[in-house]
Write a protein that holds these residues in place. Structure first.
Motif, mmCIF file in Angstrom:
data_model
loop_
_atom_site.group_PDB
_atom_site.id
_atom_site.type_symbol
_atom_site.label_atom_id
_atom_site.label_comp_id
_atom_site.label_asym_id
_atom_site.label_seq_id
_atom_site.Cartn_x
_atom_site.Cartn_y
_atom_site.Cartn_z
ATOM 1 N N TYR A 53 0.826 -1.204 0.000
ATOM 2 C CA TYR A 53 0.000 0.000 0.000
ATOM 3 C C TYR A 53 0.866 1.261 0.000
ATOM 4 O O TYR A 53 0.625 2.203 -0.751
ATOM 5 N N GLU A 54 1.896 1.271 0.842
ATOM 6 C CA GLU A 54 2.772 2.439 0.920
ATOM 7 C C GLU A 54 3.525 2.683 -0.385
ATOM 8 O O GLU A 54 3.727 3.824 -0.785
ATOM 9 N N GLN A 72 -5.102 0.254 -10.347
ATOM 10 C CA GLN A 72 -4.838 1.685 -10.354
ATOM 11 C C GLN A 72 -3.764 1.968 -9.307
ATOM 12 O O GLN A 72 -4.021 1.881 -8.112
ATOM 13 N N PHE A 73 -2.579 2.293 -9.799
ATOM 14 C CA PHE A 73 -1.437 2.522 -8.923
ATOM 15 C C PHE A 73 -1.362 3.982 -8.507
ATOM 16 O O PHE A 73 -1.665 4.883 -9.285
ATOM 17 N N SER A 74 -0.929 4.182 -7.299
ATOM 18 C CA SER A 74 -0.580 5.502 -6.784
ATOM 19 C C SER A 74 0.806 5.340 -6.186
ATOM 20 O O SER A 74 0.969 5.200 -4.969
ATOM 21 N N THR A 75 1.815 5.285 -7.066
ATOM 22 C CA THR A 75 3.161 4.933 -6.623
ATOM 23 C C THR A 75 3.791 6.042 -5.787
ATOM 24 O O THR A 75 3.627 7.221 -6.070
ATOM 25 N N ASN A 76 4.502 5.615 -4.780
ATOM 26 C CA ASN A 76 5.281 6.512 -3.940
ATOM 27 C C ASN A 76 6.619 6.702 -4.656
ATOM 28 O O ASN A 76 7.463 5.816 -4.635
ATOM 29 N N LYS A 77 6.795 7.847 -5.288
ATOM 30 C CA LYS A 77 7.980 8.086 -6.127
ATOM 31 C C LYS A 77 9.285 8.092 -5.332
ATOM 32 O O LYS A 77 10.350 7.932 -5.919
ATOM 33 N N GLY A 104 0.141 2.054 -3.516
ATOM 34 C CA GLY A 104 -1.226 2.517 -3.318
ATOM 35 C C GLY A 104 -2.260 1.428 -3.517
ATOM 36 O O GLY A 104 -3.441 1.713 -3.678
#
Length: 176
Positions: free
Chosen positions: A67-68, A112-117, A71
């Motif tokens: 998740y971290e 649907q990714f919400s990547t931590n850059k 996402g």
């Protein structure tokens, strides 16, 4: 190589081996670690990391890290099981292996990714068929002893993704 009891380093981390479908075919998701990280930067890996004090075991650690990093909120009901942490003995060296949590994350095309850059540069996926094809596999030889009379070596697998990205190290070892 031989398996030995878990070290404290191995106990302190967990990874998610995320299984998915890609165009209807069984596959695996990978991340390319951020180029700004202090260790293992730009390497292909599975989501995962260190155990937090609030984590209730390796499954919770792996799902939290997923998740971290990406996402993705993976339900514990999608977890198929896990391998406890352990170490591999290579002569005098011990390689800690984190807990490995196996889970179905669904259809790759619909995720649907919400990547931590700060942790992940790119998300990759490859089908099992692709990874199983000998044309997409190789080995590298590592020297583990500097003793000229009795040099020690070990072979490690390498996999190549469709775009030529090389999967090696612990990630390739887990796939093998």
């Amino acid at each position: 190589l031989s398996v030995v009891s878990a070290s404290s380093d191995a106990k302190s981390s967990a990874i998610l081996l995320p299984l998915c479908t890609i165009n209807g075919n069984a596959g695996v998701l990978f991340t390319k670690r951020s180029s700004t990280l202090a260790s293992h930067r730009s390497e292909i890996s599975f989501p995962g990391g260190r155990v937090d004090e609030k984590d209730n075991g390796p499954v919770e650690t792996a799902l939290r890290e997923c998740y971290e990093e990406l996402g993705l909120n993976i339900d514990v009901g999608n977890v198929w099981g896990h391998v406890v942490p352990h170490s591999l003995s290579m002569g005098r060296r011990h390689l800690p292996i984190p807990a490995i949590v196996l889970a179905d994350i669904g259809n790759f095309e619909k995720l649907q990714f919400s990547t931590n850059k700060s942790e992940v540069d790119v998300v990759h996926a490859a089908t099992i068929d692709h990874l199983s094809n000998v044309e997409n596999q190789g080995y590298t030889l590592f020297k583990i002893s500097r003793n000229v009379e009795t040099p020690g070596y070990y072979r490690q697998p390498i996999f190549f993704l469709e775009d030529g990205t090389r999967v090696w190290g612990l990630t390739a070892g887990i796939l093998a």
